[in-house]
Design a protein around this motif. Structure first.
Motif, PDB file in Angstrom:
ATOM      1  N   LEU A  13      -0.013  11.444  34.535  1.00  0.00           N
ATOM      2  CA  LEU A  13      -0.739  11.487  33.267  1.00  0.00           C
ATOM      3  C   LEU A  13      -0.949  12.924  32.799  1.00  0.00           C
ATOM      4  O   LEU A  13      -0.888  13.210  31.600  1.00  0.00           O
ATOM      5  N   ARG A  14      -1.179  13.860  33.724  1.00  0.00           N
ATOM      6  CA  ARG A  14      -1.368  15.262  33.339  1.00  0.00           C
ATOM      7  C   ARG A  14      -0.088  15.875  32.812  1.00  0.00           C
ATOM      8  O   ARG A  14      -0.094  16.685  31.890  1.00  0.00           O
ATOM      9  N   GLN A  15       1.039  15.502  33.394  1.00  0.00           N
ATOM     10  CA  GLN A  15       2.300  16.147  33.039  1.00  0.00           C
ATOM     11  C   GLN A  15       3.002  15.489  31.862  1.00  0.00           C
ATOM     12  O   GLN A  15       3.775  16.130  31.160  1.00  0.00           O
ATOM     13  N   ARG A  16       2.747  14.200  31.651  1.00  0.00           N
ATOM     14  CA  ARG A  16       3.484  13.490  30.595  1.00  0.00           C
ATOM     15  C   ARG A  16       2.596  12.999  29.456  1.00  0.00           C
ATOM     16  O   ARG A  16       3.096  12.473  28.468  1.00  0.00           O
ATOM     17  N   GLY A  17       1.289  13.087  29.628  1.00  0.00           N
ATOM     18  CA  GLY A  17       0.415  12.583  28.582  1.00  0.00           C
ATOM     19  C   GLY A  17       0.219  11.081  28.711  1.00  0.00           C
ATOM     20  O   GLY A  17       0.079  10.553  29.810  1.00  0.00           O
ATOM     21  N   ARG A  18       0.230  10.391  27.576  1.00  0.00           N
ATOM     22  CA  ARG A  18      -0.033   8.954  27.585  1.00  0.00           C
ATOM     23  C   ARG A  18       1.147   8.177  28.173  1.00  0.00           C
ATOM     24  O   ARG A  18       2.302   8.393  27.798  1.00  0.00           O
ATOM     25  N   LEU A  19       0.852   7.253  29.081  1.00  0.00           N
ATOM     26  CA  LEU A  19       1.860   6.362  29.679  1.00  0.00           C
ATOM     27  C   LEU A  19       1.300   4.960  29.736  1.00  0.00           C
ATOM     28  O   LEU A  19       0.110   4.760  30.022  1.00  0.00           O
ATOM     29  N   SER A  20       2.164   3.975  29.484  1.00  0.00           N
ATOM     30  CA  SER A  20       1.740   2.578  29.559  1.00  0.00           C
ATOM     31  C   SER A  20       1.681   2.116  31.011  1.00  0.00           C
ATOM     32  O   SER A  20       2.243   2.759  31.910  1.00  0.00           O
ATOM     33  N   VAL A  47     -12.773  10.261  37.579  1.00  0.00           N
ATOM     34  CA  VAL A  47     -11.611  10.838  36.908  1.00  0.00           C
ATOM     35  C   VAL A  47     -11.556  10.266  35.493  1.00  0.00           C
ATOM     36  O   VAL A  47     -11.511   9.044  35.319  1.00  0.00           O
ATOM     37  N   PRO A  48     -11.543  11.112  34.467  1.00  0.00           N
ATOM     38  CA  PRO A  48     -11.652  10.632  33.083  1.00  0.00           C
ATOM     39  C   PRO A  48     -10.348  10.047  32.536  1.00  0.00           C
ATOM     40  O   PRO A  48      -9.643  10.666  31.733  1.00  0.00           O
ATOM     41  N   VAL A  49     -10.017   8.832  32.996  1.00  0.00           N
ATOM     42  CA  VAL A  49      -8.853   8.107  32.480  1.00  0.00           C
ATOM     43  C   VAL A  49      -9.343   7.173  31.381  1.00  0.00           C
ATOM     44  O   VAL A  49     -10.300   6.418  31.572  1.00  0.00           O
ATOM     45  N   TYR A  50      -8.750   7.238  30.225  1.00  0.00           N
ATOM     46  CA  TYR A  50      -9.141   6.307  29.166  1.00  0.00           C
ATOM     47  C   TYR A  50      -7.900   5.611  28.621  1.00  0.00           C
ATOM     48  O   TYR A  50      -6.770   6.069  28.812  1.00  0.00           O
ATOM     49  N   GLY A  58      -1.727   3.100  25.846  1.00  0.00           N
ATOM     50  CA  GLY A  58      -1.456   3.444  27.227  1.00  0.00           C
ATOM     51  C   GLY A  58      -2.635   4.189  27.814  1.00  0.00           C
ATOM     52  O   GLY A  58      -3.717   4.258  27.208  1.00  0.00           O
ATOM     53  N   PHE A  59      -2.432   4.753  28.988  1.00  0.00           N
ATOM     54  CA  PHE A  59      -3.487   5.482  29.680  1.00  0.00           C
ATOM     55  C   PHE A  59      -3.291   6.984  29.490  1.00  0.00           C
ATOM     56  O   PHE A  59      -2.169   7.485  29.497  1.00  0.00           O
ATOM     57  N   SER A  60      -4.413   7.702  29.390  1.00  0.00           N
ATOM     58  CA  SER A  60      -4.376   9.154  29.234  1.00  0.00           C
ATOM     59  C   SER A  60      -5.547   9.760  29.995  1.00  0.00           C
ATOM     60  O   SER A  60      -6.509   9.078  30.358  1.00  0.00           O
ATOM     61  N   LEU A  61      -5.464  11.066  30.221  1.00  0.00           N
ATOM     62  CA  LEU A  61      -6.570  11.832  30.769  1.00  0.00           C
ATOM     63  C   LEU A  61      -7.232  12.618  29.645  1.00  0.00           C
ATOM     64  O   LEU A  61      -6.568  12.976  28.659  1.00  0.00           O
ATOM     65  N   LEU A  62      -8.525  12.887  29.781  1.00  0.00           N
ATOM     66  CA  LEU A  62      -9.174  13.735  28.785  1.00  0.00           C
ATOM     67  C   LEU A  62      -8.491  15.100  28.753  1.00  0.00           C
ATOM     68  O   LEU A  62      -8.147  15.643  29.807  1.00  0.00           O
ATOM     69  N   PRO A  63      -8.251  15.667  27.592  1.00  0.00           N
ATOM     70  CA  PRO A  63      -7.573  16.976  27.489  1.00  0.00           C
ATOM     71  C   PRO A  63      -8.284  18.033  28.321  1.00  0.00           C
ATOM     72  O   PRO A  63      -9.507  18.117  28.343  1.00  0.00           O
ATOM     73  N   GLY A  64      -7.499  18.825  29.028  1.00  0.00           N
ATOM     74  CA  GLY A  64      -8.041  19.924  29.804  1.00  0.00           C
ATOM     75  C   GLY A  64      -8.525  19.541  31.177  1.00  0.00           C
ATOM     76  O   GLY A  64      -8.979  20.407  31.937  1.00  0.00           O
TER      77      GLY A  64
END
Length: 331
Positions: A13-20, A47-50, A58-64
């Protein structure tokens, strides 16, 4: 195992951004349901996964978001050490560990250099699945459960019990002292000792494998490259091999060299064709290999190989001399 998978999920998620969820499941080689459980566990741990809902969600991490991640585990370190051999990650069942390890390596690169490093990696391709003629590599399928037992026995230094199907023989149980694993042209081999005598086993012919509790009786240090060369030399010197002399188009040399056991000598004729002496396992092996070269090769000896190729050529000529679908007479 789950801890490593959770780390890999965060790195993806950190390296690719949003993924389903299906995309994550494919990358991590698990089910979609497992991904959903892992995401829930990460959220519970802070861990801030939303999730973005909808068709393109899809799933993402909060920026930063960043966190300290554990170092390489044993399997991942082993995967990196063997990654230099293109077949190792597949033949020895290390593909998943290698993918996980490389995600950690990329994450360890300073943020300002990650883009350049990943772009460079995309511009280098090693051993693709097919060559320029669309001929696909044939990789042996070895069940993961068998490969795990064999690899664990080799690395732990314990005896190994295998149910082995040697070519032309009924499967039989054998207890061996494993020394190491070798991959050659997408084929994997186990080098071992039996009562102190050298033995080499094709991994794809192992039907069952079981690591035993007893320590293996083997040398403390080993040079696999030297050991493999010695065993190869003994194999090439075997009495049952067929020696063939032929003339071949130099453009087809590498193709023939890849199927023969060994090239003994070669020289160049005045017409620039190669005059070459090779060894094959038997007449059938030699006939198959030389037939692939068509009219770009001529067997000089032995006579029985010339006769076999002549007979095959006559049958093919007869087949195409008749209208399509009509039976042809065999000589």
């Amino acid at each position: 195992m789950r801890a490593d998978r959770l780390v890999s999920l965060v790195l993806l998620l950190r390296q690719r951004g949003r993924l389903s969820a299906p995309e994550l499941a494919k990358e991590l080689e698990v089910s979609t349901r497992t991904v959903l459980r892992d995401v829930e566990a990460l959220s519970t741990a802070g861990v801030p996964v939303y999730v973005d809902r909808g068709r393109n969600g899809g799933f993402s991490l909060l920026p930063g978001f960043r966190t300290e991640l554990m170092g390489l585990n044993h399997e991942e370190a082993l995967a990196l050490l063997t990654a230099g051999g293109a077949g190792g990650r597949q033949v020895f069942g290390l593909g998943s560990a290698l993918s996980s390890a490389m995600r950690k390596v990329v994450d360890a690169i300073p943020a300002g250099h990650q883009l350049a490093a990943t772009d460079a990696a995309r511009r280098i391709l090693i051993e693709p699945e097919a060559d320029l003629l669309s001929r696909h590599r044939i990789t042996e399928g070895i069940p993961e459960s068998i490969m795990l037992e064999v690899r664990r026995s080799v690395l732990s230094g314990r005896k190994l019990r295998i149910h082995y199907a040697a070519e032309g023989r009924d499967p039989a149980w054998r207890e061996v002292d494993p020394i190491g694993l070798v991959t050659v042209r997408e084929k994997g081999y186990l080098l071992a000792l039996v009562d102190g005598s050298d033995r080499t086993y094709r991994l794809s012919r192992i039907l069952v494998a079981e690591e035993l509790a007893m320590p293996a009786q083997r040398p403390a240090a080993v040079d696999l490259a030297e050991l493999w060369e010695a065993r190869s030399a003994r194999f090439r010197a075997g009495e049952s091999q067929l020696v063939v002399r032929a003339r071949i188009d130099p453009l087809r040399r590498e193709e023939l060299a890849g199927t023969a056991l060994a090239i003994i000598w070669e020289t160049t004729d005045p017409d620039h064709w190669l005059r070459i002496e090779l060894t094959f396992q038997d007449l059938r092996h030699a006939e198959w290999a030389l037939w692939q070269l068509g009219n770009r090769a001529e067997v000089l000896s032995p006579p029985e190989l010339r006769q076999a190729l002549h007979q095959q050529a006559v049958e093919v000529a007869n087949r195409y001399a008749s209208p399509p679908g009509e039976p042809t007479a065999r000589n």
